[in-house]
Each structure stands twice: as structure tokens, then as C-alpha cells.
Design a protein around this motif. Sequence first.
Motif, PDB file in Angstrom:
ATOM      1  N   TYR A  79       0.877  -1.160   0.000  1.00 52.81           N
ATOM      2  CA  TYR A  79       0.000   0.000   0.000  1.00 52.81           C
ATOM      3  C   TYR A  79       0.914   1.209   0.000  1.00 52.81           C
ATOM      4  CZ  TYR A  79      -3.299   3.572   1.445  1.00 52.81           C
ATOM      5  OH  TYR A  79      -4.063   4.706   1.497  1.00 52.81           O
ATOM      6  N   VAL A  80       0.785   2.070  -0.982  1.00 51.93           N
ATOM      7  CA  VAL A  80       1.755   3.131  -1.213  1.00 51.93           C
ATOM      8  C   VAL A  80       1.127   4.506  -1.038  1.00 51.93           C
ATOM      9  CG1 VAL A  80       3.375   4.140  -2.866  1.00 51.93           C
ATOM     10  CG2 VAL A  80       3.008   1.662  -2.825  1.00 51.93           C
ATOM     11  N   ILE A  81       1.790   5.336  -0.261  1.00 52.50           N
ATOM     12  CA  ILE A  81       1.481   6.764  -0.217  1.00 52.50           C
ATOM     13  C   ILE A  81       2.654   7.460  -0.889  1.00 52.50           C
ATOM     14  CG2 ILE A  81       1.092   8.783   1.229  1.00 52.50           C
ATOM     15  CD1 ILE A  81      -0.052   6.959   3.361  1.00 52.50           C
ATOM     16  N   GLY A  82       2.415   8.033  -2.048  1.00 56.63           N
ATOM     17  CA  GLY A  82       3.498   8.651  -2.799  1.00 56.63           C
ATOM     18  C   GLY A  82       3.038   9.006  -4.194  1.00 56.63           C
ATOM     19  N   GLU A  83       4.005   9.425  -5.001  1.00 57.19           N
ATOM     20  CA  GLU A  83       3.684   9.841  -6.361  1.00 57.19           C
ATOM     21  C   GLU A  83       4.417   8.975  -7.379  1.00 57.19           C
ATOM     22  OE1 GLU A  83       3.109  13.898  -7.242  1.00 57.19           O
ATOM     23  OE2 GLU A  83       2.662  14.458  -5.167  1.00 57.19           O
ATOM     24  N   ALA A  84       4.449   9.440  -8.620  1.00 50.68           N
ATOM     25  CA  ALA A  84       4.910   8.599  -9.730  1.00 50.68           C
ATOM     26  C   ALA A  84       6.312   8.053  -9.528  1.00 50.68           C
ATOM     27  CB  ALA A  84       4.847   9.389 -11.034  1.00 50.68           C
ATOM     28  N   GLY A  85       7.204   8.835  -8.929  1.00 48.28           N
ATOM     29  CA  GLY A  85       8.561   8.351  -8.725  1.00 48.28           C
ATOM     30  C   GLY A  85       8.596   7.059  -7.937  1.00 48.28           C
TER      31      GLY A  85
ATOM     32  N   VAL B  82       2.859  -5.310  -6.596  1.00 47.03           N
ATOM     33  CA  VAL B  82       1.438  -5.044  -6.800  1.00 47.03           C
ATOM     34  C   VAL B  82       0.987  -4.009  -5.779  1.00 47.03           C
ATOM     35  CG1 VAL B  82      -0.889  -6.025  -6.689  1.00 47.03           C
ATOM     36  CG2 VAL B  82       0.979  -7.346  -7.709  1.00 47.03           C
ATOM     37  N   MET B  83       0.255  -2.982  -6.229  1.00 47.40           N
ATOM     38  CA  MET B  83      -0.295  -1.977  -5.329  1.00 47.40           C
ATOM     39  C   MET B  83      -1.675  -2.440  -4.867  1.00 47.40           C
ATOM     40  SD  MET B  83       2.167   0.268  -5.743  1.00 47.40           S
ATOM     41  CE  MET B  83       3.400  -0.852  -6.403  1.00 47.40           C
ATOM     42  N   THR B  84      -1.877  -2.522  -3.569  1.00 45.94           N
ATOM     43  CA  THR B  84      -3.151  -2.998  -3.053  1.00 45.94           C
ATOM     44  C   THR B  84      -3.422  -2.435  -1.667  1.00 45.94           C
ATOM     45  OG1 THR B  84      -4.453  -4.979  -2.516  1.00 45.94           O
ATOM     46  CG2 THR B  84      -2.091  -5.070  -2.054  1.00 45.94           C
ATOM     47  N   GLU B  85      -4.708  -2.354  -1.321  1.00 47.98           N
ATOM     48  CA  GLU B  85      -5.117  -1.966   0.027  1.00 47.98           C
ATOM     49  C   GLU B  85      -5.490  -3.195   0.859  1.00 47.98           C
ATOM     50  OE1 GLU B  85      -8.250   0.862  -0.101  1.00 47.98           O
ATOM     51  OE2 GLU B  85      -7.115   2.355  -1.251  1.00 47.98           O
ATOM     52  N   ARG B  86      -5.497  -4.355   0.244  1.00 49.15           N
ATOM     53  CA  ARG B  86      -5.942  -5.575   0.922  1.00 49.15           C
ATOM     54  C   ARG B  86      -4.748  -6.411   1.382  1.00 49.15           C
ATOM     55  NH1 ARG B  86     -11.262  -8.075  -2.131  1.00 49.15           N
ATOM     56  NH2 ARG B  86     -12.571  -6.189  -1.972  1.00 49.15           N
ATOM     57  N   SER B  87      -4.520  -6.435   2.665  1.00 43.34           N
ATOM     58  CA  SER B  87      -3.464  -7.247   3.285  1.00 43.34           C
ATOM     59  C   SER B  87      -2.124  -7.140   2.557  1.00 43.34           C
ATOM     60  CB  SER B  87      -3.907  -8.718   3.350  1.00 43.34           C
ATOM     61  OG  SER B  87      -5.100  -8.853   4.078  1.00 43.34           O
ATOM     62  N   PRO B  88      -1.603  -5.934   2.364  1.00 41.00           N
ATOM     63  CA  PRO B  88      -0.309  -5.801   1.673  1.00 41.00           C
ATOM     64  C   PRO B  88       0.825  -6.303   2.558  1.00 41.00           C
ATOM     65  CG  PRO B  88      -0.954  -3.693   2.585  1.00 41.00           C
ATOM     66  CD  PRO B  88      -2.116  -4.615   2.824  1.00 41.00           C
ATOM     67  N   ASP B  89       1.908  -6.710   1.908  1.00 42.35           N
ATOM     68  CA  ASP B  89       3.106  -7.084   2.661  1.00 42.35           C
ATOM     69  C   ASP B  89       3.707  -5.857   3.352  1.00 42.35           C
ATOM     70  OD1 ASP B  89       3.118  -9.817   1.757  1.00 42.35           O
ATOM     71  OD2 ASP B  89       3.876  -9.094  -0.176  1.00 42.35           O
ATOM     72  N   TYR B  90       3.625  -4.696   2.688  1.00 40.43           N
ATOM     73  CA  TYR B  90       4.251  -3.479   3.194  1.00 40.43           C
ATOM     74  C   TYR B  90       3.325  -2.277   3.059  1.00 40.43           C
ATOM     75  CZ  TYR B  90       8.638  -6.110   2.651  1.00 40.43           C
ATOM     76  OH  TYR B  90       9.638  -7.051   2.736  1.00 40.43           O
ATOM     77  N   VAL B  91       3.451  -1.363   3.981  1.00 42.95           N
ATOM     78  CA  VAL B  91       3.000   0.010   3.778  1.00 42.95           C
ATOM     79  C   VAL B  91       4.257   0.804   3.434  1.00 42.95           C
ATOM     80  CG1 VAL B  91       2.200   2.110   4.920  1.00 42.95           C
ATOM     81  CG2 VAL B  91       0.951  -0.034   5.236  1.00 42.95           C
ATOM     82  N   VAL B  92       4.247   1.459   2.270  1.00 47.67           N
ATOM     83  CA  VAL B  92       5.416   2.203   1.803  1.00 47.67           C
ATOM     84  C   VAL B  92       5.042   3.683   1.730  1.00 47.67           C
ATOM     85  CG1 VAL B  92       7.131   2.469  -0.008  1.00 47.67           C
ATOM     86  CG2 VAL B  92       6.187   0.207   0.478  1.00 47.67           C
ATOM     87  N   LEU B  93       5.751   4.469   2.517  1.00 41.40           N
ATOM     88  CA  LEU B  93       5.478   5.896   2.598  1.00 41.40           C
ATOM     89  C   LEU B  93       6.561   6.691   1.892  1.00 41.40           C
ATOM     90  CD1 LEU B  93       3.926   8.343   3.872  1.00 41.40           C
ATOM     91  CD2 LEU B  93       5.447   8.087   5.850  1.00 41.40           C
TER      92      LEU B  93
END
Length: 265
Positions: free
Chosen positions: A93-99, A110-121
Motif C-alpha cells: 500500500y503506497v502513499i506517494g507519487e509517480a517516482g 502489486v499496489m493494493t489496500e488488501r493485506s499488503p506485505d508493506y506500507v510504503v510511505l
Amino acid sequence: MTETLPVDCWLTDMDGVLVHEERALPGAAEFLTELVETGTRFQLLTNNSIFTPRDLRARLATGGIEVPEEAIWTSALATAQFLADQREGGSAYVIGEAGLTNALHDVGYVMTERSPDYVVLGETRTYSFEAITRAIRLVEGGARFIATNPDPTGPSAHGPLPATGSVAALITRATGVEPYFVGKPNPLMMRSALNRIDAHSEHTVMIGDRMDTDIISGLEAGLRTILVLTGSTAADQVERFPFRPTRVCDSIADVVPLVREFARA
């Protein structure tokens, strides 16, 4: 580390060293020209995870600085590489922009909100309360917490803006979970850049404008370091730190003659 060893690779920060708010600093173009003419390997490093290397190349070009995309190494690219090495084909689950999102897509995430392995800020121009709330709930639910860099603020034409480190602190306060920061001052950022161009730390110099990120990460990665005084750290602040750069220069213009000098050492 002795200065007598030859130097065949240079790493340099961008903001405060080569550019200031997209305006090239004096000596920046000459420095890069010297590297190209001497056949010296180099990478431009930035903790900014908003932009892709293509975006950054175009932004530098507007200031008269020409570099290839492959010479730009961002905290977003370093984060994507780190995650690919840790968990190949994972989800986030990613909070960020195109970079950041492009870098993660490129390594097969894979970008997902369902049980992601990581939250990436990462950094974004508009942090969403809804997105931050979702990140908090996912971290509480067991997602591993990664952030591209610990910078608390970022520059803008109107003054400082809250950046990744500030939002990471908010999520940590809500969850009790500390993120793993990939970008500077983590020496992992330096080592991944060195590996990218098959360079060795003993023959590399890191240039930066911040003692607490650029210089310490270069030092911990085993590089010689040069602090330039055109950015965050002022001359009278250097002695306050328990570590020292190899050299202190007024600007990148003063580093230009060192490229050939260090290459001949």
C-alpha cells in the motif's frame, strides 16, 4: 581514510549542491562536464521520491545541467530495489507519487489496500488524511512499515513543507511501529548506488550539503566526503557534529579541480 587513494567514482546530492529550486548553482555544469570528459563514473542522489529519473533529468536540463537518466538514483528507486531483494513479487500500500509507484511497478510489486506485505510511505504534494488513516490501520494489522527517507520537511517556493519523516512520525505515534528508512542517512542508499555502477567505496567520494544525511551516510558507507556550503549546513555548524567531512568547500565550483587531482592520486 586517506586522500591519497585515486578516485574513479563520485556520488553527489542534488538539492543544495547542484541546484537550488531548479536553478543550477555556479560550477554544477562544469563539475559534471569534468566527470564526463575524464570518463569518471558518477551518480546523482536524492531523497526526493516524488519524481522519476526522467522527470528529474528534465528539471535539471531546464537549469542547464545535462545528465542521462541512468545517472540519477532516488530514494524511491533504492526503496524498490530493497523491497525486491527482501520479498520478490510482493505487494504494497503506497502513499506517494509517480517516482515511487513507477519504481515499485518496475520491480514487479502489486499496489493494493488488501493485506499488503508493506506500507510504503514516500513524499507527495498532498498528503491525504484518508490515506494516512488507511496506512495506520494496515500497519496495525501487520503490514511492515517502510519509508523512503526520514526528512521531516521539504523545500518549496513558500517555505518548508511537511515531508516523509513528519508523516512517518504521525503513523508511528498512532501505531507504535517505527518504519525502516531506506534513503539517506541510511548507508544502504550509498551502497546501492555504488553497486549500480560497479564502484568501490575506497575509490569514491560523496558530495553533500547536509552533515546529518549526506556526510554521515557517506562516512558510514566508507566513502570520502566533501561538504559544500551552498545548502543546509553552514560553516559554523560543522564543528558541532562528532564526525567530520574529508573536506569542506564553499561550493561545487571548488570541487571541479579536485576531479582531476583525485583521479591522478
